[in-house]
Enzyme design. Structure first.
Site, PDB file in Angstrom:
ATOM      1  N   CYS A  80       0.835  -1.208   0.000  1.00 66.15           N
ATOM      2  CA  CYS A  80       0.000   0.000   0.000  1.00 66.15           C
ATOM      3  C   CYS A  80       0.874   1.265   0.000  1.00 66.15           C
ATOM      4  O   CYS A  80       1.525   1.554  -0.997  1.00 66.15           O
ATOM      5  CB  CYS A  80      -0.975  -0.048   1.174  1.00 66.15           C
ATOM      6  SG  CYS A  80      -2.289   1.165   1.012  1.00 66.15           S
ATOM      7  N   HIS A 166      -3.759  -5.468   1.031  1.00 67.69           N
ATOM      8  CA  HIS A 166      -3.217  -5.816   2.360  1.00 67.69           C
ATOM      9  C   HIS A 166      -3.294  -7.327   2.604  1.00 67.69           C
ATOM     10  O   HIS A 166      -4.289  -7.812   3.162  1.00 67.69           O
ATOM     11  CB  HIS A 166      -3.997  -5.076   3.447  1.00 67.69           C
ATOM     12  CG  HIS A 166      -3.712  -3.612   3.445  1.00 67.69           C
ATOM     13  ND1 HIS A 166      -2.667  -3.061   4.156  1.00 67.69           N
ATOM     14  CD2 HIS A 166      -4.308  -2.593   2.798  1.00 67.69           C
ATOM     15  CE1 HIS A 166      -2.640  -1.762   3.955  1.00 67.69           C
ATOM     16  NE2 HIS A 166      -3.621  -1.444   3.128  1.00 67.69           N
ATOM     17  N   GLU A 168      -1.985  -9.016   4.778  1.00 66.05           N
ATOM     18  CA  GLU A 168      -1.958  -9.360   6.212  1.00 66.05           C
ATOM     19  C   GLU A 168      -3.349  -9.448   6.833  1.00 66.05           C
ATOM     20  O   GLU A 168      -3.515  -9.989   7.917  1.00 66.05           O
ATOM     21  CB  GLU A 168      -1.095  -8.347   6.983  1.00 66.05           C
ATOM     22  CG  GLU A 168      -1.656  -6.924   7.096  1.00 66.05           C
ATOM     23  CD  GLU A 168      -1.376  -6.026   5.880  1.00 66.05           C
ATOM     24  OE1 GLU A 168      -1.035  -6.565   4.809  1.00 66.05           O
ATOM     25  OE2 GLU A 168      -1.501  -4.796   6.006  1.00 66.05           O
TER      26      GLU A 168
END
Ligand code: XMP
Length: 514
Positions: A80, A166, A168
């Site tokens: 990002c 993202h 994660e």
């Protein structure tokens, strides 16, 4: 150990990146975004990840990196903001979007990129960005597209990858796979296991402590108990002194349960201190929550000093259940709302400060995230009821009996709270909830028992789901459970005449009532 270094630009999910890598067996560390990347810092580092951020690269105070990063020759993954920063620094163009892209976005992959090995084209990525890449920097090629924007790119020569999404977050399909692919591309070995943690801590702690004694204060929570289990595993039982202070503000059976668990783990020197009178005495007449917190904190310091002195230990080490998340000097201060985040309750007592100054503190959990602590606790044989215990505040029932705290009110609350938590466990709901507890209100309400009117206490039940306690949502109980639990409590605890359920989220409310 081979390390993936994560540079934290203040993104909310930065810590999760580290957690996901460790789940795959890759050791990771988090450092502030502007940490100096000299040879010392980069020893053992196999690759570097740049996290997301609330900033835009065009803001005057936008966070940056040590330029040495790009001379290190290490593989880099920008997530990002990290991707936008790389693009911006190397001559590409970043643009503000008219509408922030947020939520699940399917991506089409260009075949053949090793970062996406094993990932199916069309997978759902998770986006949360207000800026986007309008033109890639020279040397970069697109590797994934959403309908409208480049979602990922790489520079094969420099081994730099950028992704707009993202991986994660749990909503991102194949997120772990993508992060683990990166670690594999870095040539990092999968060495991170709980056995490895034990081995590293065993070496470190034995070397430091030698034959000396270690004292650990046990609160009854998961962290201090697992730290105790670890010390008992690593050192001779004779070296380990565990002290538990019963403040009179603990929950029902807590003292018995914790001491049984520690004895089972081989504790030889378990000092159970009954300080109920001292704490309840200090709370007499106090109604202001902060005054109560202070009285409890001050009493704790005095009890600790008296009791520790009474043990007659000299030159001992003091162990603390500090976690990795308490210690990382991350880019938290980078977040735009960083100043409003409370740094909760990590107050050092004079004993801790003195031991720290003397270099006599050991922190067996300092490398671990909370869920790793739980897994380690299970591995070491700590009772399940402790490993999965909800967070419990230091001042205990002192801030859950609203208004003046008396032994009688604590007893009523203890009994009612025990029924509540026991029912949650029996109904299989306890592990779904981040924190559940009862609060005894300082009002009496009318009720009927038989033919007589009766004035009983009002009890509020609270249950919230949360990731870290910073924000929390009300647990959406099935009404049936609430009704049944309420009638169990009013039937069994006569002093409680009325039960309510707290339906406030945090913010604006806090989790505790005081
Ligand atoms: P709040 O009430 O601030 O709570 O939303 C967030 C988390 O912190 C715990 N808490 C405390 N913990 N001492 C502690 O050790 C305190 O004074 C205290 N007050 C709140 C609370 O239980 C929740 O997990």
């Amino acid at each position: 150990m081979d390390t993936i270094l994560i540079l934290d630009f203040g993104g909310q999910t930065c810590q999760l990146i580290g957690r996901r890598l460790r789940e795959g067996g890759y050791y990771s560390e988090i450092a502030p975004h502007d940490v100096r990347l000299d040879a010392g810092r980069l020893a053992h580092v196999k690759g570097i990840i740049l996290s997301g951020s609330p900033y835009s690269v065009y803001e005057p105070d936008a966070p940056n990196v040590d330029p040495a990063l790009f001379d290190s020759g290490l593989p880099i993954l920008g997530i990002c903001y990290g991707f936008q920063l790389i693009t911006h620094l190397f001559g590409g163009r970043v643009e503000g979007l008219r509408v922030k892209e947020y939520g699940k976005v399917p991506l089409t992959l260009k075949p053949g990129n090793p970062l996406f090995e094993g990932v199916t084209s069309g997978f759902d990525s998770w986006m949360s960005h207000g800026d986007s890449i309008a033109a890639l920097a020279p040397g970069y090629q697109i590797t994934a597209m959403s309908d409208n924007h480049p979602a990922a790119a790489w520079n094969p020569e420099k081994r730099i990858w950028g992704i707009q999404f993202h991986p994660e977050t749990s909503h991102n399909q194949f997120g772990n796979q993508i992060l683990w692919n990166f670690a594999t591309l870095c040539g990092a070995a999968r060495e991170w296991t709980l056995d490895k943690v034990l081995e590293l801590e065993r070496d470190k702690i034995r070397r430091r402590v030698g034959n000396q004694k270690v004292l650990l204060l046990i609160s009854g929570g998961v962290d201090s108990t697992v730290a105790g289990a670890m010390l008992l595993n690593i050192l001779q039982p004779d070296q380990v002194h565990l002290m538990y202070v019963d403040t009179g503000l603990m929950r029902k059976n807590e003292t018995v349960e914790v001491s049984a668990a520690l004895r089972k783990l081989g504790a030889k020197h378990l000092h159970l201190i009954d300080a109920q009178e001292r704490f309840l005495g200090a709370l007499k007449g106090l109604t202001d929550p902060e005054a109560k917190r202070k009285a409890i904190g001050d009493t704790f310091i005095r009890v600790q000093e008296d009791e520790v002195a009474g043990l007659g230990l000299s030159d001992y080490f003091l162990a603390q259940g500090t976690l990795y998340t308490d210690l990382i000097e991350s880019g938290k201060g980078v977040g735009k709302k960083a100043h409003v985040i409370k740094s909760h309750h990590n107050v050092g007592t004079p004993l801790v400060e003195a031991k720290r100054a003397a270099g006599l503190i050991i922190e067996p959990l300092e490398m671990l995230y909370k869920d790793e602590v739980r897994a380690l606790g299970e591995k070491l044989g700590v009772a399940e009821s402790i490993v999965w215990r909800h967070p419990f505040p230091g001042p205990g029932l002192g801030i859950r009996v609203l208004g003046e705290v008396t032994r009688e009110k604590c007893d009523i609350l203890r009994e009612a709270d025990w029924i509540y938590l026991d029912e949650l466990k029996k109904r299989g709901l306890y592990r779904e909830i981040w924190q559940a507890f009862s609060v005894l209100l300082p009002v009496r309400s009318v009720g009927v028992t038989g033919d007589a009117r009766d004035y009983g206490f009002v009890l509020a039940l609270r249950a919230v789901v949360s990731k870290d306690g910073m924000s929390a949502d009300v647990y959406p109980f099935p009404m049936k459970d609430l009704l049944e639990i309420s009638s169990l409590i009013t039937n069994q605890v006569r002093a409680v005449g009325r039960v309510t359920y707290d339906i406030s989220s945090k913010p604006p409310s806090t989790i505790e009532w005081e």
